[in-house]
Design a protein around this motif. Structure first.
Motif, short mmCIF file in Angstrom:
data_model
loop_
_atom_site.label_atom_id
_atom_site.label_comp_id
_atom_site.label_asym_id
_atom_site.label_seq_id
_atom_site.Cartn_x
_atom_site.Cartn_y
_atom_site.Cartn_z
N ASN A 161 8.42 15.86 5.92
CA ASN A 161 8.12 16.26 4.54
C ASN A 161 6.77 15.72 4.11
O ASN A 161 5.99 16.41 3.43
CB ASN A 161 9.20 15.74 3.58
N ARG A 162 6.47 14.48 4.52
CA ARG A 162 5.18 13.89 4.16
C ARG A 162 4.05 14.62 4.86
O ARG A 162 3.01 14.89 4.26
CB ARG A 162 5.19 12.39 4.53
N ARG A 219 4.04 17.73 5.87
CA ARG A 219 3.92 19.06 5.27
C ARG A 219 3.12 18.99 3.99
O ARG A 219 2.28 19.85 3.71
CB ARG A 219 5.32 19.61 4.99
N MET A 220 3.36 17.96 3.20
CA MET A 220 2.62 17.80 1.95
C MET A 220 1.15 17.58 2.23
O MET A 220 0.27 18.12 1.55
CB MET A 220 3.21 16.63 1.14
#
Length: 284
Positions: free
Chosen positions: A8-9, A11-12
């Motif tokens: 998730n990190r 992707r951000m």
């Protein structure tokens, strides 16, 4: 759990990096430059080719529809032209008919203006096929000064007599019928001499008037002209009727019979004149 947070990190970070690159490209594109970069050229060419490929089928379909529409328009135009061509014979016939009518009207006006009688110009509006050589109806009546007993003439000569009058129309009996021949006296002019007779009947086989009781002292000839005498009946004097085409002695040899070809064509009557008054009454 940690793996999920890691992805998730990342992707951000990727999204943020993409935004930064996009902003940089936009800023780079808006800056004042004399030339484009390779990347911009590649992107522009790619978009142009893509647009051309996308537009090609639509242009092709549009051309097909334009061709179809043009074909329908051409067919409609061809049908209209064919209809016009089909109408040409009728138009030509109408033009010839109108030209003939105009010529007849001009001739009628000239004859009417030269007559010594007060006349009413009229047109034939009705003629029964079973009474073709007997009668017809004209478009002038009591309102126009037409009265019963008045003579009716064409531009060539006498044609009949008014026997019935309505407000705007009149019934005409032709001189080829027995009713309009009663007491009708005629004058035959041979050279400078005038002889008189009366109409006996109309010979339908020869299409001539038979004039009888002509004195035998004057030898009539073919071509002698025949006029109304004005001695009896309602007809005024001096209206031309026709010409002598044949002469013979009667069965007793005391008088002559003349066969008179009428100047007026009984089968073709269109414009006529009603003779309102005789020359003497014009002074009143």
């Amino acid at each position: 759990m940690r793996v999920t947070k890691f992805f998730n990190r990342n992707r951000m970070l990727i999204v943020l990096f993409g935004i930064v690159v996009l902003i940089a490209l936009i800023g780079f594109s808006l800056s004042d430059r004399d030339s484009t970069t390779k990347a911009e050229q590649f992107t522009g060419d790619t978009v142009a080719v893509t647009q051309k490929v996308v537009d090609a089928p639509f242009s092709f379909i549009g051309n097909i529809f334009s061709s179809i529409t043009g074909s329908f328009s051409a067919l409609e135009e061809n049908e209209a032209l064919k209809e016009q061509l089909d109408m040409l014979p009728q138009l030509q016939a109408d033009n010839e008919r109108l030209a003939a009518e105009n010529e007849e009207l001009r001739e009628s006006l000239e004859v009417s203006s030269s007559m010594a009688y007060e006349t009413v110009n009229a047109r034939v509006i009705s003629r029964a096929p079973d009474q073709w050589l007997e009668s017809f109806t004209i478009d002038k009546g009591e309102k126009d000064g037409v009265e019963e007993g008045m003579a009716v003439s064409t531009s060539e000569g006498l044609i009949g007599i008014v026997t019935r009058v309505n407000g705007n129309s009149s019934f005409i009996e032709m001189i080829s019928t027995n009713a309009s021949q009663n007491n009708m006296s005629v004058e035959v002019r041979h050279n400078d001499e005038a002889v008189y007779g009366n109409i006996r009947n109309f010979d339908t086989e020869k299409d001539v008037l038979v004039v009888e009781n002509i004195k035998s002292q004057v030898k009539l000839e073919e071509g002698d002209e025949v006029y109304t005498s004005g001695l009896t009946g309602a007809f005024p004097e001096g209206i031309v009727i026709g010409k002598v085409v044949e002469v013979e002695n009667d069965e007793y040899g005391l008088s002559q019979n003349a066969y008179v070809q009428m100047n007026s064509d009984l089968n073709d009557v269109d414009n006529v004149f009603v003779l309102k008054r005789d020359p003497d009454s014009l002074e009143d």
